[in-house]
Motif scaffolding. Structure first.
Motif, PDB file in Angstrom:
ATOM      1  N   SER A   1      42.663  32.367  35.793  1.00 56.95           N
ATOM      2  CA  SER A   1      42.284  32.999  37.070  1.00 56.95           C
ATOM      3  C   SER A   1      42.471  32.020  38.219  1.00 56.95           C
ATOM      4  O   SER A   1      42.946  32.398  39.300  1.00 56.95           O
ATOM      5  CB  SER A   1      40.821  33.455  37.037  1.00 56.95           C
ATOM      6  OG  SER A   1      40.652  34.478  36.098  1.00 56.95           O
TER       7      SER A   1
ATOM      8  N   ASP B   1      44.938  40.064  37.110  1.00 55.69           N
ATOM      9  CA  ASP B   1      43.985  39.219  36.387  1.00 55.69           C
ATOM     10  C   ASP B   1      43.130  40.069  35.452  1.00 55.69           C
ATOM     11  O   ASP B   1      42.145  40.666  35.863  1.00 55.69           O
ATOM     12  CB  ASP B   1      43.102  38.448  37.371  1.00 55.69           C
ATOM     13  CG  ASP B   1      42.352  37.307  36.685  1.00 55.69           C
ATOM     14  OD1 ASP B   1      42.453  37.181  35.443  1.00 55.69           O
ATOM     15  OD2 ASP B   1      41.669  36.545  37.385  1.00 55.69           O
ATOM     16  N   GLU B   2      43.525  40.125  34.211  1.00 54.93           N
ATOM     17  CA  GLU B   2      42.838  40.928  33.187  1.00 54.93           C
ATOM     18  C   GLU B   2      42.523  42.343  33.684  1.00 54.93           C
ATOM     19  O   GLU B   2      41.370  42.761  33.701  1.00 54.93           O
ATOM     20  CB  GLU B   2      41.554  40.221  32.737  1.00 54.93           C
ATOM     21  CG  GLU B   2      41.831  38.847  32.142  1.00 54.93           C
ATOM     22  CD  GLU B   2      40.657  38.313  31.325  1.00 54.93           C
ATOM     23  OE1 GLU B   2      39.963  39.135  30.702  1.00 54.93           O
ATOM     24  OE2 GLU B   2      40.455  37.103  31.312  1.00 54.93           O
TER      25      GLU B   2
HETATM   26 MG    MG Z   1      39.801  34.576  34.251  1.00 55.38          MG
END
Ligand code: MG
Ligand code: ADP
Length: 267
Positions: free
Chosen positions: A58, A188-189
């Motif tokens: 991240s 991000d995910e």
């Molecule tokens: Mg992360």
């Protein structure tokens, strides 16, 4: 999913990589979270960033998007140095305004759908084009409707986030990012917070986007998606790239011990 697509996202004409991260370092306090990370993503490439929790994934995306400053190294997006400009052979930090302009060419989709709760899906999508780019409301609206169609939500334009499932909200978030016509999309995910039955639709939209030529950097634990859609895979461990290569090779025959351990856990 939409069958008629009037919007395309073919890779922009850039001679080098669309995203070029060079020897980037980032500390939080005494902890070095990124230890001289290099990452080059070519126009139209889908790069999956894998690694266990806390490995710096991240942070790396946030540095590319200038949500975090970097301590050393340099980042280029679409050939432009992020955060700095060169004047008479010297580097100067960009003004807030110039940073904002750079950030507009980078689309980001987070784990949690950050839609404005008091706005409809359509208004969420047209907010930045009308507010920042000064696109006329009618033009922005027409484009937003195309984008909603593209993410399979043509019939949800007037719905508020609370009236949408998590997967639908995430697809609106993708449409909202696309409305700014980004050079690259960072994820991000994007499916980590979703109920399992809603994951497929979001991945499907991402797959379509990839097929359409969008340059994408995707942090995900969806190894099936990485195997199917990613061109390249980069493994981070402890803030370092420990392995990188063609997705087909790295995911089937990882060489590094931590990559092997990670893949055996998620598969
Ligand atoms: Mg992360
Ligand atoms: P990942 O996304 O791979 O799980 P992160 O980039 O979120 O990893 O975090 C990497 C490391 O940096 C972790 O040890 C995390 O605790 C730390 N970290 C992330 N953001 C901050 C912050 N704002 N302040 C202090 N430490 C942070």
């Amino acid at each position: 999913m939409s069958t008629t697509t009037t919007t395309t996202t073919t890779a922009r004409a850039v001679s080098g990589p669309m995203v070029d991260v060079r020897e980037v370092r980032k500390h939080f306090g005494h902890i070095e979270v990124l230890k001289s990370v290099d990452l080059a993503v070519q126009p139209g490439e889908v790069c999956c960033l894998l690694g266990r929790s806390g490995s710096g994934k991240s942070t790396l995306l946030r540095c590319i998007n200038q949500l975090e400053s970097i301590d050393a190294g340099e980042i280029f997006v679409a050939g432009e140095r992020i955060g700095y400009e060169e004047k008479r052979g010297k580097l100067h930090p960009l003004s807030d305004r110039a940073v904002a302009r750079q950030r507009r060419s980078i689309g980001m989709v987070f784990q949690r759908f950050n839609l404005f709760s008091h706005m409809t899906a359509l208004d969420n999508i047209i907010e930045s084009p009308t507010g920042v780019l000064r696109t006329s409301r009618s033009t922005a609206k027409a484009r937003a409707l195309e984008l909603l169609d593209r993410v399979g939500l043509a019939d949800r334009a007037d719905h508020y986030p609370r009236q949408l499932s998590g997967g639908q909200q995430q697809r609106v978030a993708i449409a909202r990012a696309l409305a700014m016509d980004p050079a690259v999309m960072l994820f991000d995910e994007p499916t980590s917070a979703l109920d399992p039955e809603l994951v497929g639709d979001v991945l499907g939209v991402m797959r379509d986007l990839a097929a359409d030529g969008m340059t994408m950097v995707v942090v995900t634990h969806e190894i099936g998606f990485a195997r199917e859609v990613a061109d390249t895979v980069v493994f981070l461990d402890g803030g370092e790239v420990v392995e990188r290569g063609a997705a087909s090779e790295v995911l089937t025959a990882p060489e590094h011990a931590s990559t092997q351990a990670f893949l055996s856990r998620v598969l």
